[in-house]
Design an enzyme around this catalytic site. Structure first.
Site, PDB file in Angstrom:
ATOM      1  N   HIS A  52     -10.336  -6.054   6.517  1.00  0.00           N
ATOM      2  CA  HIS A  52      -9.661  -4.778   6.837  1.00  0.00           C
ATOM      3  C   HIS A  52     -10.567  -3.614   6.436  1.00  0.00           C
ATOM      4  O   HIS A  52     -11.562  -3.794   5.724  1.00  0.00           O
ATOM      5  CB  HIS A  52      -8.307  -4.673   6.129  1.00  0.00           C
ATOM      6  CG  HIS A  52      -8.316  -5.025   4.668  1.00  0.00           C
ATOM      7  ND1 HIS A  52      -8.745  -4.161   3.692  1.00  0.00           N
ATOM      8  CD2 HIS A  52      -7.981  -6.171   4.026  1.00  0.00           C
ATOM      9  CE1 HIS A  52      -8.653  -4.750   2.522  1.00  0.00           C
ATOM     10  NE2 HIS A  52      -8.206  -5.980   2.684  1.00  0.00           N
TER      11      HIS A  52
HETATM   12  P1  TYD Z   1      -4.889  -7.453   1.047  1.00  0.00           P
HETATM   13  O1  TYD Z   1      -5.328  -6.061   0.719  1.00  0.00           O
HETATM   14  O2  TYD Z   1      -4.845  -7.837   2.489  1.00  0.00           O
HETATM   15  O3  TYD Z   1      -5.782  -8.508   0.261  1.00  0.00           O
HETATM   16  P2  TYD Z   1      -7.361  -8.804   0.295  1.00  0.00           P
HETATM   17  O4  TYD Z   1      -8.042  -7.653   0.956  1.00  0.00           O
HETATM   18  O5  TYD Z   1      -7.742  -8.944  -1.126  1.00  0.00           O
HETATM   19  O6  TYD Z   1      -7.582 -10.072   1.001  1.00  0.00           O
HETATM   20  O7  TYD Z   1      -3.463  -7.681   0.375  1.00  0.00           O
HETATM   21  C1  TYD Z   1      -2.843  -8.955   0.373  1.00  0.00           C
HETATM   22  C2  TYD Z   1      -1.358  -8.733   0.177  1.00  0.00           C
HETATM   23  O8  TYD Z   1      -1.112  -8.129  -1.095  1.00  0.00           O
HETATM   24  C3  TYD Z   1      -0.735  -7.819   1.225  1.00  0.00           C
HETATM   25  O9  TYD Z   1       0.545  -8.349   1.553  1.00  0.00           O
HETATM   26  C4  TYD Z   1      -0.562  -6.507   0.501  1.00  0.00           C
HETATM   27  C5  TYD Z   1      -0.399  -6.909  -0.949  1.00  0.00           C
HETATM   28  N1  TYD Z   1      -0.960  -5.920  -1.887  1.00  0.00           N
HETATM   29  C6  TYD Z   1      -0.111  -5.165  -2.657  1.00  0.00           C
HETATM   30  O10 TYD Z   1       1.126  -5.279  -2.569  1.00  0.00           O
HETATM   31  N2  TYD Z   1      -0.646  -4.269  -3.536  1.00  0.00           N
HETATM   32  C7  TYD Z   1      -1.983  -4.095  -3.661  1.00  0.00           C
HETATM   33  O11 TYD Z   1      -2.455  -3.265  -4.480  1.00  0.00           O
HETATM   34  C8  TYD Z   1      -2.854  -4.877  -2.843  1.00  0.00           C
HETATM   35  C9  TYD Z   1      -4.337  -4.728  -2.913  1.00  0.00           C
HETATM   36  C10 TYD Z   1      -2.290  -5.784  -1.958  1.00  0.00           C
END
Ligand code: TYD
Length: 134
Positions: A52
């Protein structure tokens, strides 16, 4: 180019016979106010995280333990950065697509972030990101 703004920041490292200590201060070591910290751990072998970009969010990504790679993409070019030191952080500016992979066993990825979690700040679709960034 935004990709050139994404550089390794060397953090302070206080060493003595008891071990090392590193600290991160808002504005002093990261060019933003720290509003959130999160971390990835128990990452299974071969897993990929990220996938992302963010409209506003700035981050510092640190390998607290072990190692992993961060692939940064500003829509024009990509660079792969290997992180494996607790006293180095990778600064990631807004509008950068990022993927994290190559996690070593037991690694911990800590992220220091400039805003609270906000799903509306995410680009989760690469084509939508490319359209806006180009
Ligand atoms: P995501 O940012 O997609 O994870 P990564 O980039 O590390 O693979 O987030 C994964 C899930 O966690 C998504 O459902 C959103 C949630 N999340 C939160 O609730 N709070 C946060 O601070 C973060 C970073 C993610």
């Amino acid at each position: 180019m935004p990709l050139e703004d994404c550089q390794i920041i060397e953090l302070p490292k206080i060493s003595d016979y008891r071990g090392n200590l590193t600290f991160i201060e808002t504005e002093t070591h990261v060019p933003f106010d720290i509003q959130r910290v999160y971390y990835l751990y128990d990452v299974p072998g071969g897993a990929q995280r990220g996938g992302h970009a963010h409209r506003e969010l700035e981050q510092l990504i640190i390998a607290m333990s072990g190692s992993f790679d961060v692939v940064l993409d500003d829509g024009f070019e990509k660079k792969r950065v290997h992180l494996n030191r607790s006293y180095q952080g990778l600064y990631v500016c807004p509008m950068i697509w990022r993927e994290l992979d190559n996690f070593s066993s037991g690694s911990v990825c800590m992220v220091v972030a400039s805003t609270l979690y906000d799903e509306a700040d995410y680009y989760r679709n690469y084509d939508a990101f490319l359209k806006d960034v180009r």
